[in-house]
Each structure stands twice: as structure tokens, then as C-alpha cells.
Scaffold this motif. Structure first.
Motif, short mmCIF file in Angstrom:
data_model
loop_
_atom_site.label_atom_id
_atom_site.label_comp_id
_atom_site.label_asym_id
_atom_site.label_seq_id
_atom_site.Cartn_x
_atom_site.Cartn_y
_atom_site.Cartn_z
N GLY A 38 4.19 -2.19 7.58
CA GLY A 38 3.12 -3.03 6.85
C GLY A 38 2.74 -4.04 6.94
N LEU A 39 3.28 -4.81 6.65
CA LEU A 39 3.22 -6.05 6.29
C LEU A 39 3.47 -6.57 7.19
CD1 LEU A 39 6.58 -6.56 3.43
CD2 LEU A 39 3.22 -6.75 2.99
N TRP A 75 1.76 3.69 3.29
CA TRP A 75 2.97 3.01 3.68
C TRP A 75 4.15 3.45 4.02
CZ3 TRP A 75 1.98 -2.64 3.12
CH2 TRP A 75 1.25 -3.94 3.47
N GLN A 111 2.78 -10.93 7.60
CA GLN A 111 2.88 -11.32 6.99
C GLN A 111 4.26 -11.24 6.80
OE1 GLN A 111 0.82 -8.61 3.96
NE2 GLN A 111 0.55 -10.76 2.86
N SER A 154 0.98 -0.90 0.02
CA SER A 154 -0.28 -0.29 0.32
C SER A 154 0.85 1.50 -0.21
CB SER A 154 -0.66 -0.24 0.90
OG SER A 154 -1.56 1.40 1.44
N SER A 162 2.10 -5.29 10.66
CA SER A 162 0.63 -5.44 10.92
C SER A 162 -0.20 -6.15 10.47
CB SER A 162 0.55 -3.73 10.53
OG SER A 162 0.14 -4.18 9.26
N ARG A 163 -0.06 -6.85 9.35
CA ARG A 163 -0.81 -7.90 8.65
C ARG A 163 -0.94 -9.39 9.08
NH1 ARG A 163 -1.84 -5.27 2.09
NH2 ARG A 163 -2.90 -3.70 3.04
#
Length: 228
Positions: free
Chosen positions: A188-189, A87, A194, A84, A191-192
Motif C-alpha cells: 500500500g505504501l 491494506w 511512499q 489504511s 502504491s502511494r
């Protein structure tokens, strides 16, 4: 495969991608058209000039009986993720950002050999099982199943060996972004959830920094095959 220089995978990255437990899409061109099968594999660096991928297919799979015309192709995919633009730290600076997709992949070309030898198949399935069970707390072994049952299962499959002739590999992992943006991508990754994709981005940044250091004392990485 289109591979910009900053996304080219080095020999060590290629070997890691081939050496992890995974499956590949095996693609062959035949007189009856293009055939493809998702196939778990084990990389054998000692076979042929550049190593080989060992796998197996169901005996009734037409890809076993239709001769391949020329080189065959195995497509190996690592972790991939949507990135995204929210980020990126640079979004707040100038807004000139768009979404993208991060991924690692290798196109492994080679000559396909079919194996119908029970000894080859027995050795292969044992190696494949051990390779994928290595991280288990209580790993399963071929010896855990009755010998007659295993023999019956082996009669239902055919071994395939892709003797590698060339490899095209790409790691598109935010290497073209500034460090502040990469920090945002990793956060960001994570937080998901991943984590594998986040770790890949961090490793790619480390490799980028090492390549910028002309006096690095790091040993040369072993070749997994000819990367082009």
C-alpha cells in the motif's frame, strides 16, 4: 515518550535516525517560556559521553540569547505515513482493524552549549553542507562561494551544540501486525509512492525476526546514546 516494547528502537536504528541528513525541532525551557526552532543538524558521536547534535541558529533568534533551564530537547522525525486498514489481509478474515499512523522519532535530551567562535562555525557549516550534499551528482562546497561572502554569512549565525544525556526513540512500523498484514502495508505504501516508509516497515520486520532468533551471529550494534 510512551514506548511499548515492540516499538522500541534499537541502538543501530537510533544511530541511523541521528546520522541521516535531517532537521530537528530544538526545544528549550527559558525564563521567558518555551522556545523552539527547526534546525538542521549533524550528529557527532565523538563529542561528550553520548555524542552531540551540532547545528546553528540565526543570531537574532531569541533562543540563542535566552539561557536554557535544565535539559534541552531535540525532536527528530523520520518518515511517517497513514496506514489504511484496507491494506490488512486480516480485514477480510474478521474485520477487526482500524487505521493507524506509522512513524519513527527520537527525543534527544541534552545540555545546550552556544558557540560564537568563527572557527567552530566555519567547521560546522562545512560539515553540514558536505553531509547534505553527499548524494548530489555535483555537490556544492563552501569553497564554491567567495570567502568574504561566507565570512559575512557566518557573522549572522550562532552555533549550538546539544551534548546528549539521554535518548528516547520509537519506531512504530507495523511490528505488531502479522506478516500478511505487513505485506499489505508495504504494498500500500509503495502504491502511494511512499518508498521510504515502505522500506522502514521492511527493515523493522527484519529487525523483529532477528530479535526472535536467539542464536544470531550478527555483531552487536554500536550505541548512539542511552536509549530509554
Amino acid at each position: 515518550m510512551y514506548i511499548p516494547a515492540h516499538f522500541a528502537a534499537g541502538p543501530d536504528s537510533v544511530r541511523q535516525l541521528l546520522g541521516r541528513p535531517a532537521a530537528a525541532n530544538l526545544i528549550t525551557a527559558t525564563a521567558k517560556g518555551i522556545l523552539a526552532t527547526l534546525m538542521p543538524f549533524v550528529f557527532d558521536p565523538t563529542s561528550g559521553e553520548y555524542g552531540a547534535l551540532h547545528g546553528h541558529l540565526a543570531r537574532n533568534n531569541p533562543q540563542c540569547s535566552e539561557p536554557a533551564a535544565g535539559e534541552s530537547l531535540a525532536i527528530i522525525q523520520g518518515a511517517d505515513a497513514y496506514i489504511s486498514p484496507t491494506w490488512y489481509a486480516s480485514k477480510a478474515e474478521h474485520g477487526r482493524v482500524v487505521p493507524t499512523w506509522n512513524y519513527s522519532t527520537a527525543h534527544v535530551y541534552g545540555n545546550l552549549v552556544i558557540h560564537d567562535d568563527p572557527a567552530w562555525l566555519a567547521s560546522h557549516v562545512r560539515q553540514l553542507s558536505d553531509h547534505n550534499e553527499a548524494g548530489s551528482e555535483r555537490p556544492w562546497s563552501v569553497d564554491d562561494a567567495p570567502e568574504r561572502y561566507i565570512a559575512g554569512q557566518l557573522r549572522a549565525i550562532v552555533g549550538v551544540e546539544l551534548l546528549i544525556t539521554r535518548i528516547e526513540a520509537k519506531h512504530k512500523l507495523s511490528q505488531n501486525r502479522p506478516d500478511a498484514d505487513i505485506d499489505g502495508v508495504v504494498a500500500g505504501l509503495r502504491s502511494r509512492g511512499q518508498m521510504e516508509s515502505a522500506a522502514d516497515v521492511e527493515h523493522a520486520r527484519e529487525a523483529r525476526e532477528q530479535s526472535r532468533c536467539p542464536h544470531s551471529d550478527a555483531p552487536a550494534a554500536p550505541q548512539a546514546g542511552p536509549a530509554s
